[in-house]
Design an enzyme around this catalytic site. Structure first.
Site, mmCIF file in Angstrom:
data_model
loop_
_atom_site.group_PDB
_atom_site.id
_atom_site.type_symbol
_atom_site.label_atom_id
_atom_site.label_comp_id
_atom_site.label_asym_id
_atom_site.label_seq_id
_atom_site.Cartn_x
_atom_site.Cartn_y
_atom_site.Cartn_z
ATOM 1 N N ARG A 1 37.847 53.939 84.967
ATOM 2 C CA ARG A 1 36.580 53.294 84.602
ATOM 3 C C ARG A 1 36.597 53.102 83.088
ATOM 4 O O ARG A 1 36.728 54.070 82.334
ATOM 5 C CB ARG A 1 35.389 54.153 85.017
ATOM 6 C CG ARG A 1 34.023 53.522 84.714
ATOM 7 C CD ARG A 1 32.922 54.457 85.180
ATOM 8 N NE ARG A 1 31.578 53.927 85.037
ATOM 9 C CZ ARG A 1 30.627 54.466 84.271
ATOM 10 N NH1 ARG A 1 30.882 55.535 83.555
ATOM 11 N NH2 ARG A 1 29.418 53.935 84.235
ATOM 12 N N ASN B 1 25.803 51.059 82.622
ATOM 13 C CA ASN B 1 25.852 52.517 82.665
ATOM 14 C C ASN B 1 24.455 53.127 82.580
ATOM 15 O O ASN B 1 23.644 52.720 81.756
ATOM 16 C CB ASN B 1 26.694 53.038 81.495
ATOM 17 C CG ASN B 1 26.846 54.537 81.532
ATOM 18 O OD1 ASN B 1 27.522 55.070 82.398
ATOM 19 N ND2 ASN B 1 26.195 55.219 80.605
ATOM 20 N N GLU B 2 24.154 54.055 83.477
ATOM 21 C CA GLU B 2 22.913 54.838 83.464
ATOM 22 C C GLU B 2 21.742 54.006 82.959
ATOM 23 O O GLU B 2 21.179 54.281 81.891
ATOM 24 C CB GLU B 2 23.105 56.095 82.637
ATOM 25 C CG GLU B 2 24.215 56.964 83.210
ATOM 26 C CD GLU B 2 24.475 58.224 82.408
ATOM 27 O OE1 GLU B 2 23.809 58.434 81.377
ATOM 28 O OE2 GLU B 2 25.361 58.999 82.806
ATOM 29 N N HIS C 1 26.034 60.226 88.931
ATOM 30 C CA HIS C 1 26.688 61.008 87.879
ATOM 31 C C HIS C 1 26.246 62.459 88.033
ATOM 32 O O HIS C 1 25.048 62.743 88.038
ATOM 33 C CB HIS C 1 26.328 60.464 86.502
ATOM 34 C CG HIS C 1 26.827 59.071 86.269
ATOM 35 N ND1 HIS C 1 26.638 58.393 85.080
ATOM 36 C CD2 HIS C 1 27.507 58.212 87.063
ATOM 37 C CE1 HIS C 1 27.190 57.197 85.156
ATOM 38 N NE2 HIS C 1 27.721 57.065 86.363
ATOM 39 N N TRP D 1 34.639 62.388 83.803
ATOM 40 C CA TRP D 1 34.405 62.057 82.389
ATOM 41 C C TRP D 1 35.020 63.151 81.543
ATOM 42 O O TRP D 1 34.698 64.314 81.721
ATOM 43 C CB TRP D 1 32.906 61.965 82.107
ATOM 44 C CG TRP D 1 32.668 61.457 80.715
ATOM 45 C CD1 TRP D 1 32.692 62.175 79.557
ATOM 46 C CD2 TRP D 1 32.416 60.098 80.334
ATOM 47 N NE1 TRP D 1 32.475 61.359 78.473
ATOM 48 C CE2 TRP D 1 32.297 60.079 78.920
ATOM 49 C CE3 TRP D 1 32.280 58.905 81.034
ATOM 50 C CZ2 TRP D 1 32.035 58.902 78.211
ATOM 51 C CZ3 TRP D 1 32.024 57.745 80.319
ATOM 52 C CH2 TRP D 1 31.901 57.755 78.927
#
Length: 550
Positions: A88, A165-166, A232, A290
């Site tokens: 990613r 993202n988020e 996540h 991550w």
């Protein structure tokens, strides 16, 4: 994740989690049935991610912070060599960081394909929208994707578009359903046929259950029925029950889910990484940890390798790549590159016989002739041979490796395997026998160690360890050990590479601390976490022998 320089602020606001979890076949509901007609590239069907040929594809990989480290694109080769099938890649629309333009995106895709990785591309500027200053909307992220569409056309077999993202923090997350559905429709109207991926709100962790409750509606808003849901997992998911409950909800609903980000520790709580890895493997879901390297702002402990060096795995990197249910044990290359259902089944040629140099009482450097392959050699595995058994002791992309932590005056046998980008393994090389030196005449334990806490704050601290050689000859290569009394955990270290199992810590040196001259010393620094107490260790060993405290 948030940017590499930003800490998570609000309760429940955690670092990004990139998890590609896909549902098992035959699950109830079939809410995620694919759109009618022939599929284009990677696509969702009945809650699972499939390749164009109809094969299951389960993501096993990591995140790479490309937009902040544009000169580290070689990391894709190193990530592949560790066994990953997916990466990613962090991009920026230019609203918060330097924009990744069309040519750069095309180059990233090309490098993913060269390294036989499925490429998940995400826009990071949406992180914490509604709460984080400067964050942009999913609609704005969709505009960015449309602006770089020419780099993505025809890449549906290789690329998944993670819209943003988020995309919501802990404020305004009630808009997640409408905002996400709108961005999906905007991309479909612009001609995107790719599999799309959407992140949960609440800094990716969905503590409010918003994505969980509305995923079916968002999936239905996609006219192609080709959207994946990414959760996540950081401090909100600190028990196995929470991990299983969340993922099983999607599986039972027939909706495609993955763990798009997760770590082994975090300032907002200690995620249960073992449960995340075990549950995704049990359910056949994807995960993306991550992150490869380059973290800052207090979360350096999330680096999998130190300083983008593929040969400097951290304890987190060792866990996710080489531990139970980790990447090396579970990843299968995409069929489009020749993995299961693909075409490349030819292994590399046998590597040359290793030769040994630089033998000390605790280490040796091995070098060998390069292997060849009809595509390319992705890396090598050094194994210790003991009768009929073998143990992998080092993975590397080069044709040499320095081994440390060996016992003095001991005989070892080593050999090498080559692996290609499709995961095929060569025949084993011929072996080389090595006998380590006797330690230079000094008794084991000719050392002293001092330990101090250089700084401490709530839940964290900085420590310093100084190792002194009190003997009469140099110590070249060493292994330092101690036990923490209060369950402290090392998150980052300079001067050495730590590995930790419960309270037990083992440290091997960096290249610049490997030699301790007679009467000399080396100093290691580290950061760590503590809970309840932070008592200093009361015993240290060097190469297995006790050191005096000083």
């Amino acid at each position: 994740m948030r940017s590499r320089t930003t800490r998570t602020a609000a309760a429940g606001g955690l670092l990004l989690g990139l998890a590609l979890s896909l549902f098992g076949p035959g699950q109830a509901g079939h809410a995620a049935e694919g759109a009618a007609g022939a599929a284009t590239g990677l696509h969702v069907d009945r809650g699972r991610l499939l390749e164009a040929n109809g094969n299951d594809f389960v993501m096993r990989g990591v995140n790479h912070a490309h937009t902040w480290y544009a000169n580290e694109l070689d990391s894709l080769e190193h990530i592949k060599a560790k066994g990953a099938n997916t990466v990613r890649v962090v991009l920026s629309s230019g609203d918060r960081w330097t924009r990744n333009d069309t040519s750069d995106v095309a180059n990233v895709v090309s490098e993913c394909k060269r390294n036989r990785l499925i490429c998940v591309l995400e826009v990071h500027d949406t992180t914490g929208y509604g709460e984080q200053s400067g964050a942009v909307s999913l609609d704005r992220a969709a505009d960015y994707w449309i602006s770089v569409r020419s780099a993505l056309e025809g890449q549906e077999d290789y690329v998944i578009v993670n819209i943003g993202n988020e995309p919501h923090g802990n404020s305004g997350y009630e808009r997640w359903t409408a905002d996400t559905s709108g961005a999906i429709r905007k991309l479909r109207d612009a001609g995107f046929d790719h599999a799309l991926m959407v992140d949960a709100p609440n800094w990716g962790q969905d503590w409010s259950g918003t994505m969980r409750a509305n995923a079916a509606a968002v999936f239905g808003a996609d006219p192609d029925r080709n959207t994946l849901f990414s959760i996540h997992m950081y401090g909100v998911y600190d028990t196995a029950a929470e991990v299983r409950d969340y993922l099983n909800h999607f599986v039972n609903a027939g909706l495609p889910v993955l763990v798009g980000e997760f770590g082994h520790d975090h300032s907002d709580g200690n995620p249960d990484e073992d449960a995340i890895l075990a549950t995704t493997e049990q359910l056949g879901l994807g995960y993306l940890g991550w992150s490869w390297s380059g973290n800052g702002g207090g979360v350096e402990y999330l680096d999998m390798v130190a300083g983008f060096d593929p040969d400097s795995l951290t304890s987190w990197g060792e866990r996710i790549f080489n531990g139970p249910d980790g990447i090396a044990a579970t990843a299968e290359e995409a069929a489009v590159y020749g993995g299961p259902g693909g075409g490349d089944t030819t292994p590399p040629t046998r590597p040359g016989t290793p030769t040994a140099s630089g033998v000390t009482s605790t280490g040796v450097t091995l070098s060998w002739g390069a292997s060849t392959d009809d595509d390319r050699v992705a890396g090598y595995e050094v194994v210790r041979v003991d009768g009929s058994s073998e143990t992998v002791v080092r993975s590397t992309t080069g044709t040499s490796a320095t081994l440390t932590g060996l016992a003095a005056n001991t005989s070892y046998t080593f050999a090498v395997y080559a692996k290609d980008a499709a995961g095929n393994r060569s025949q084993r090389s011929a072996t080389v026998a090595v006998t380590t030196a006797g330690g230079g005449g000094d008794p084991v334990g000719a050392c002293s160690v001092s330990y101090r806490i250089a700084g401490q704050w709530q839940g964290g601290f900085q420590g310093e360890v100084t190792v002194r050689n009190t003997g009469t000859s140099a110590i070249s290569g060493w292994t330092l050990g101690w036990r923490f009394a209060d369950g402290q955990t090392i998150t980052n270290m300079w001067g050495g590479t730590p590995s930790q199992s419960g309270p037990s810590v083992t440290v091997r040196p960096a290249s610049y601390t490997a030699n301790i001259p007679a009467g000399g010393s080396v100093t290691l620094g580290f950061t760590g976490t503590w809970r309840g107490g932070n008592t200093a260790p009361d015993a240290f060993t060097l190469n297995g022998g006790a050191c005096a405290l000083s």
